[in-house]
Design an enzyme around this catalytic site. Sequence first.
Site, PDB file in Angstrom:
ATOM      1  N   GLU A 100       3.943   4.111  -6.655  1.00 28.46           N
ATOM      2  CA  GLU A 100       4.163   4.944  -5.466  1.00 28.46           C
ATOM      3  C   GLU A 100       5.604   4.832  -5.001  1.00 28.46           C
ATOM      4  O   GLU A 100       6.263   3.820  -5.234  1.00 28.46           O
ATOM      5  CB  GLU A 100       3.244   4.470  -4.329  1.00 28.46           C
ATOM      6  CG  GLU A 100       2.097   5.412  -4.013  1.00 28.46           C
ATOM      7  CD  GLU A 100       2.527   6.734  -3.360  1.00 28.46           C
ATOM      8  OE1 GLU A 100       3.671   7.194  -3.553  1.00 28.46           O
ATOM      9  OE2 GLU A 100       1.690   7.306  -2.639  1.00 28.46           O
ATOM     10  N   ASP A 101       6.070   5.853  -4.328  1.00 22.35           N
ATOM     11  CA  ASP A 101       7.420   5.801  -3.756  1.00 22.35           C
ATOM     12  C   ASP A 101       7.433   4.985  -2.467  1.00 22.35           C
ATOM     13  O   ASP A 101       8.279   4.130  -2.262  1.00 22.35           O
ATOM     14  CB  ASP A 101       7.974   7.213  -3.514  1.00 22.35           C
ATOM     15  CG  ASP A 101       7.024   8.134  -2.747  1.00 22.35           C
ATOM     16  OD1 ASP A 101       5.889   7.719  -2.418  1.00 22.35           O
ATOM     17  OD2 ASP A 101       7.415   9.288  -2.468  1.00 22.35           O
ATOM     18  N   ASP A 104       3.308   4.373   3.911  1.00 21.90           N
ATOM     19  CA  ASP A 104       3.616   4.565   5.331  1.00 21.90           C
ATOM     20  C   ASP A 104       2.358   4.181   6.123  1.00 21.90           C
ATOM     21  O   ASP A 104       2.125   3.006   6.395  1.00 21.90           O
ATOM     22  CB  ASP A 104       4.023   6.037   5.489  1.00 21.90           C
ATOM     23  CG  ASP A 104       4.590   6.356   6.860  1.00 21.90           C
ATOM     24  OD1 ASP A 104       5.229   5.476   7.445  1.00 21.90           O
ATOM     25  OD2 ASP A 104       4.388   7.481   7.337  1.00 21.90           O
ATOM     26  N   PHE A 153      12.675   7.440   8.922  1.00 21.14           N
ATOM     27  CA  PHE A 153      12.395   8.397   7.859  1.00 21.14           C
ATOM     28  C   PHE A 153      13.524   8.321   6.833  1.00 21.14           C
ATOM     29  O   PHE A 153      14.686   8.503   7.155  1.00 21.14           O
ATOM     30  CB  PHE A 153      12.264   9.824   8.398  1.00 21.14           C
ATOM     31  CG  PHE A 153      11.677  10.757   7.379  1.00 21.14           C
ATOM     32  CD1 PHE A 153      10.301  10.856   7.220  1.00 21.14           C
ATOM     33  CD2 PHE A 153      12.503  11.514   6.554  1.00 21.14           C
ATOM     34  CE1 PHE A 153       9.749  11.699   6.249  1.00 21.14           C
ATOM     35  CE2 PHE A 153      11.962  12.365   5.588  1.00 21.14           C
ATOM     36  CZ  PHE A 153      10.583  12.454   5.442  1.00 21.14           C
ATOM     37  N   ARG A 166      15.918  14.626  -3.268  1.00 19.72           N
ATOM     38  CA  ARG A 166      15.263  13.651  -4.148  1.00 19.72           C
ATOM     39  C   ARG A 166      16.239  13.072  -5.170  1.00 19.72           C
ATOM     40  O   ARG A 166      16.009  12.012  -5.733  1.00 19.72           O
ATOM     41  CB  ARG A 166      14.109  14.320  -4.908  1.00 19.72           C
ATOM     42  CG  ARG A 166      12.965  14.807  -4.032  1.00 19.72           C
ATOM     43  CD  ARG A 166      11.800  15.234  -4.927  1.00 19.72           C
ATOM     44  NE  ARG A 166      10.810  16.038  -4.221  1.00 19.72           N
ATOM     45  CZ  ARG A 166       9.774  15.542  -3.549  1.00 19.72           C
ATOM     46  NH1 ARG A 166       9.604  14.243  -3.472  1.00 19.72           N
ATOM     47  NH2 ARG A 166       8.911  16.335  -2.966  1.00 19.72           N
TER      48      ARG A 166
HETATM   49  P1  IMP Z   1       0.947   7.579   3.925  1.00 16.81           P
HETATM   50  O1  IMP Z   1      -0.302   8.279   3.481  1.00 16.81           O
HETATM   51  O2  IMP Z   1       1.130   7.709   5.407  1.00 16.81           O
HETATM   52  O3  IMP Z   1       1.054   6.152   3.474  1.00 16.81           O
HETATM   53  O4  IMP Z   1       2.165   8.420   3.348  1.00 16.81           O
HETATM   54  C1  IMP Z   1       2.594   8.313   2.066  1.00 16.81           C
HETATM   55  C2  IMP Z   1       3.443   9.513   1.670  1.00 16.81           C
HETATM   56  O5  IMP Z   1       4.164  10.072   2.790  1.00 16.81           O
HETATM   57  C3  IMP Z   1       4.500   9.131   0.694  1.00 16.81           C
HETATM   58  O6  IMP Z   1       4.027   9.207  -0.641  1.00 16.81           O
HETATM   59  C4  IMP Z   1       5.624  10.116   0.985  1.00 16.81           C
HETATM   60  O7  IMP Z   1       5.432  11.301   0.257  1.00 16.81           O
HETATM   61  C5  IMP Z   1       5.479  10.437   2.452  1.00 16.81           C
HETATM   62  N1  IMP Z   1       6.428   9.665   3.284  1.00 16.81           N
HETATM   63  C6  IMP Z   1       6.127   8.670   4.146  1.00 16.81           C
HETATM   64  N2  IMP Z   1       7.223   8.174   4.734  1.00 16.81           N
HETATM   65  C7  IMP Z   1       8.266   8.874   4.222  1.00 16.81           C
HETATM   66  C8  IMP Z   1       9.707   8.810   4.433  1.00 16.81           C
HETATM   67  O8  IMP Z   1      10.255   7.996   5.203  1.00 16.81           O
HETATM   68  N3  IMP Z   1      10.442   9.690   3.710  1.00 16.81           N
HETATM   69  C9  IMP Z   1       9.895  10.595   2.829  1.00 16.81           C
HETATM   70  N4  IMP Z   1       8.568  10.679   2.602  1.00 16.81           N
HETATM   71  C10 IMP Z   1       7.762   9.822   3.289  1.00 16.81           C
HETATM   72 MG    MG Z   2       4.789  11.381  -1.627  1.00 17.15          MG
END
Ligand code: IMP
Ligand code: MG
Length: 180
Positions: A100-101, A104, A153, A166
């Site tokens: 995963e990148d 959050d 962010f 990206r």
């Molecule tokens: P989660 O479901 O809230 O954990 O969100 C995960 C996804 O939200 C990641 O795979 C990203 O695509 C996006 N995301 C969350 N935070 C950021 C950020 O700071 N920058 C860019 N994308 C983010």
């Molecule tokens: Mg993502």
Amino acid sequence: MIDPSYLSEILIPSDKLQARIAELGAEISRDYAGQDLLLLAVLKGSVLFLTDLMRHITVPHAIDFMAVSSYGTGQKSTGVVRIMKDLDASIEGRSVLIVEDIIDTGATLEYLVRILQARMPASLRICTLLNKPSRREVEVPVDYVGFDIPNKFVLGYGLDFHELYRNLPYVAVLSPQYYE
Ligand code: IMP
Ligand code: MG
């Protein structure tokens, strides 16, 4: 052209990213020796991380991709996770490592883990480049973390702001005036 006014600071420069990714690759190579390893990358944000990480993994492994959507194009989670593209092959009996990148709230991974466990992999672990622990709403067990980062962010190195940026070789913080 990249408009520099979008970026407020470089959070993780390219050399730090690459050094940490090399460490993660070495760790994964040790942990998965002798196993049928499948790297499961979550599109699109983890693509740059995957391609650098796999160059540091010295054990045989396959790759596959899944696309899920939780955010639309904005910065706030919609709370709804949808599969946009599923895996090509079965994961039954295989050692699956999700790449995963960023984690959050944890909602995306919690959902992914739930549906992938039902497909009976031999093991299922998570490797994320970036982790925002202060934002976690759902607990997910993370096995490999590149960097814990503050609640800002970020964009670059795979992560987008409205699908752009990206390609930046570093992770940068979005200027506060663009926060939604
Ligand atoms: P989660 O479901 O809230 O954990 O969100 C995960 C996804 O939200 C990641 O795979 C990203 O695509 C996006 N995301 C969350 N935070 C950021 C950020 O700071 N920058 C860019 N994308 C983010
Ligand atoms: Mg993502």
